[in-house]
Write a protein that holds these residues in place. Structure first.
Motif, PDB file in Angstrom:
ATOM      1  N   UNK A  33       0.825  -1.202   0.000  1.00  0.00           N
ATOM      2  CA  UNK A  33       0.000   0.000   0.000  1.00  0.00           C
ATOM      3  C   UNK A  33       0.861   1.255   0.000  1.00  0.00           C
ATOM      4  N   UNK A  61       0.208   4.616   1.397  1.00  0.00           N
ATOM      5  CA  UNK A  61      -0.831   5.152   2.269  1.00  0.00           C
ATOM      6  C   UNK A  61      -1.112   6.617   1.970  1.00  0.00           C
ATOM      7  N   UNK A  98      -1.637   8.897   4.068  1.00  0.00           N
ATOM      8  CA  UNK A  98      -0.831   9.759   4.934  1.00  0.00           C
ATOM      9  C   UNK A  98       0.626   9.272   4.988  1.00  0.00           C
ATOM     10  N   UNK A 125       2.805   7.423   6.028  1.00  0.00           N
ATOM     11  CA  UNK A 125       3.153   6.408   7.016  1.00  0.00           C
ATOM     12  C   UNK A 125       4.587   5.921   6.866  1.00  0.00           C
ATOM     13  N   UNK A 126       5.515   6.826   6.684  1.00  0.00           N
ATOM     14  CA  UNK A 126       6.926   6.433   6.628  1.00  0.00           C
ATOM     15  C   UNK A 126       7.430   6.155   8.039  1.00  0.00           C
ATOM     16  N   UNK A 127       8.525   5.388   8.122  1.00  0.00           N
ATOM     17  CA  UNK A 127       9.080   5.069   9.440  1.00  0.00           C
ATOM     18  C   UNK A 127       9.976   6.226   9.888  1.00  0.00           C
ATOM     19  N   UNK A 128       9.601   6.893  10.965  1.00  0.00           N
ATOM     20  CA  UNK A 128      10.369   8.082  11.354  1.00  0.00           C
ATOM     21  C   UNK A 128      11.770   7.748  11.865  1.00  0.00           C
TER      22      UNK A 128
END
Ligand SMILES: Nc1ncnc2c1ncn2[C@@H]1O[C@H](COP(=O)(O)OP(=O)(O)OP(=O)(O)O)[C@@H](O)[C@H]1O
Ligand SMILES: [Mg+2]
Lengths: 269, 355
Positions: free
Chosen positions: B82, B84, B86, B88-91
């Motif tokens: 997906x 996304x 928003x 939704x990356x890994x910070x």
């Protein structure tokens, strides 16, 4: 300029209640009863190595147990609806509103030879078990008293983890264990660090818990310091020296830990 | 027949807090198809993607992947990825590690990971940003990383939730071409959500128009544009003039006080209908030659054409024409039978009218 002004009260506070006392501890640690310079106090601390090691060891065990218990709890708590979160948070805090001594006394009556727990086992013809005055009892006391200090920072940091990031990891094929070690743990690392600090530091230097639940056989470094100041062995110089050594050990432990946690990164799994 | 479908949704119903958000979605998606969901905000596009991704369990209905029912299968076991809405990356990971995440889970050799990640980053125009922390990227850059992170895994189906929404027009056009290229060369099924109807029409094999949790029409872009099923679809896909009409009999309709020849049939005699006319299909003539007359109220230059608003005895017409008529001019309007689209009135409204 303005901001500096606001910081002044705290700076004064720090000077009066942190810097000056620290100086005094150092001064006492390196002088004898007459005020002459000596390193005898410091070398004498060596005699208590076994107590020191035991203190650090029990504190490490307690901290690990706190972390293992608190982590899943904090996570579950952070994923609940607002009102459930409040209730759970209350349950964590309520014991803290009760006096520390009282709480520990309560454990004494539970763990005693003819305390409640042994009475319960007695019903089945078991025991009595040696529960109180053991290292296990000390660890239990530490975990019980300090676990809120682990839960709270973990919970706070986990509230900040956006659930959608966890979904993204699942979406990319991460199993629940991989989500835990590759996303949740790395993202909650600041909470883990402060939780460990907030449990380990008081646990290492505790003296009430060890005295009440550990009996005479499980004196810890905190008890030793206590004895030097208010006990029969009155020797503030030695007491200061032990405090100083303990402080150095704590700093060492924390810096080793911080090093460790920085290196780990997301590579845990 | 069934085998050709990679994903099938059968009568999917989703309820949030007692409110039905999806009301019986039926959709079959062929392998390697480019399907686009189009619909107003809150109509359930993201929810439909989340059903396919495994993040929402439908209250009713079944979902099939490659012919197998996958209700209840957790997201990490599904062969879809997906992008996304928003991001939704890994910070806690940099750009490179974000993109590499899925490949690392598959335990690919480091060399292969490096090659694939490099290619994906190249594709989204993010070369040179590999070591950057996610926190300091712009919205458009994050969006591109999110695309790379999903596409690098070459899933069987890719779900893209408004993947180009944060990009400027030029970059969006470039990325549209790139995405379409990947979709075709890697033979991935794309399930795409967008607000941009032009994007939907140019990129898709199939467009699904939704409204309030109900699919309004499924069809090729041409179908959707030329043969909208109802006034909502017509209005949503491009601008339209929608006028109340009365179907006299087959091939004859009355609206704007005049009777017109048309190409539609199969309505009840004297049935009330919606008449849809595209602004660019209207012929402007002199007042004497037009069936309908009106006065130009305003004319705006739109680049390729002028958009004119014409008032005809109180009803407004939007007309697109390359020839500008000055405001205040009286003009005539004429229509070809094939440009008059007759649609059934939506169910609820006609019922209300009967009462
Ligand atoms: N987890 C949820 N809990 C409650 N309501 C939800 C939830 N997720 C979505 N909804 C509601 O479901 C409806 C459909 O939402 P959805 O996100 O699918 O819309 P959308 O078509 O993607 O809209 P947009 O174009 O604005 O992204 C909305 O009314 C939304 O508020
Ligand atoms: Mg959405």
């Amino acid at each position: 300029m303005r901001q500096k002004l606001f910081a002044t009260p705290y700076l004064v506070w720090m000077l009066v209640f942190t810097i000056i006392p620290l100086g005094l501890v150092i001064y006492f640690a390196f002088t004898d009863a007459n005020g002459a310079f000596t390193i005898e106090n410091i070398t004498k601390v060596g005699e208590y190595t076994s107590t020191l090691v035991k203190s650090v060891w029990l504190a490490v065990i307690s901290t690990v147990i706190c972390l293992v218990l608190a982590y899943p709890f904090a996570y579950i708590m952070s994923r609940r609806k607002e009102h459930k979160r409040r209730i759970m948070l209350m349950l964590v805090m309520v014991p803290m509103w009760m006096n520390f001594l009282l709480r520990t006394y309560a454990w004494m009556t539970l763990l005693e030879k003819n305390g409640l727990i042994n009475k319960f086992f007695g019903l089945f013809g078991l025991g009595p078990f040696e529960l109180i005055n053991t290292q296990g009892a000390v660890v239990l006391g530490m975990v019980y008293n300090y676990i809120p200090f682990m839960i709270l920072p973990l919970y706070t940091i986990m509230l900040k983890i956006d659930p959608i990031v966890i979904e993204a990891a699942q979406d990319l094929g991460a199993s629940p264990a991989q989500v835990l070690f590759r996303v949740k743990v790395p993202l909650s690392k600041p909470g883990i660090s402060s939780g460990i600090t907030m449990v380990f530091v008081p646990a290492v230097s505790t003296f009430i818990i060890s005295r009440m639940l550990g009996g005479g056989a499980n004196l810890l470094i905190g008890d030793l310091i206590d004895l030097q100041f208010v006990g029969a062995a009155y020797n503030p110089n030695l007491g200061s020296a032990i405090s100083l050594v303990l402080m150095v050990i704590m700093l060492l432990c924390m810096s080793i830990f911080n090093q460790f946690s920085e290196d780990e990164g997301g590579m845990l799994l | 027949m069934e085998e050709n479908y990679i994903i099938s949704l059968k009568n999917i119903v989703v309820t949030f807090d007692g409110e039905r958000v999806l009301k019986g979605i039926n959709l079959d998606i062929r392998d390697k198809e480019f399907v686009t969901f189009l619909g107003p905000s809150g109509c359930g596009k993201t929810t439909t993607l989340r059903i396919i991704g495994g993040f929402v369990e439908p209250n009713e209905g079944e979902i099939y992947f490659d012919g197998k029912k996958i209700n209840g299968m957790p997201p990490h076991k599904r062969q879809v990825n997906t992008v996304f809405q928003r991001y939704a990356l890994f910070p806690h990971l940099n750009v490179y590690e974000n993109v590499a995440f899925g490949l690392r889970l598959k335990k690919l050799p480091e060399k292969e990971i490096r090659a694939k990640v490099g290619e994906a980053i190249e594709l989204v125009n993010m070369r040179g940003y590999e070591g950057r922390s996610i926190q300091y990227l712009s919205g458009g850059q994050m969006q591109r990383v999110a695309i790379a992170r999903a596409i690098v895994n070459r899933p069987k189906a890719l779900l893209l939730d408004e993947p180009l929404g944060a990009l400027d027009l030029k970059l969006r056009k470039e990325m549209q071409i790139e995405l379409k290229k990947i979709q075709q060369s890697a033979e991935i099924t794309f399930i795409y959500v967008t607000h941009d109807q032009e994007e939907a029409l140019t990129m898709s094999d199939t467009v699904v128009v939704m409204k309030d949790g109900v699919i309004q029409q499924i069809g090729t872009p041409q179908d959707i544009y030329n043969e909208p099923k109802n006034a909502f679809v017509a209005d949503f896909i491009g601008e339209s003039n929608i006028i109340d009409g009365l179907m006299h009999k087959d091939y004859e309709v009355e609206f704007a006080g005049k009777t017109f020849e048309c190409v539609d049939s199969g309505f009840d005699p004297m049935e009330r209908v919606d008449v849809v006319i595209r602004p660019e299909d209207i012929k402007v003539t002199s007042p004497e030659n037009g069936k309908i007359t009106g006065m130009v109220e305003s004319a705006i230059f739109k680049g390729v054409h002028y958009e004119m608003l014409v008032d005809s005895f109180g009803s407004k017409w939007i007309i697109h024409s390359t020839v500008c008529q000055a405001p205040g001019t009286m003009i005539g309007i004429d229509l070809y039978p094939e440009d008059i689209h007759i649609m059934k009135k939506p169910q609820e409204e006609s019922e209300e009218e009967k009462i």
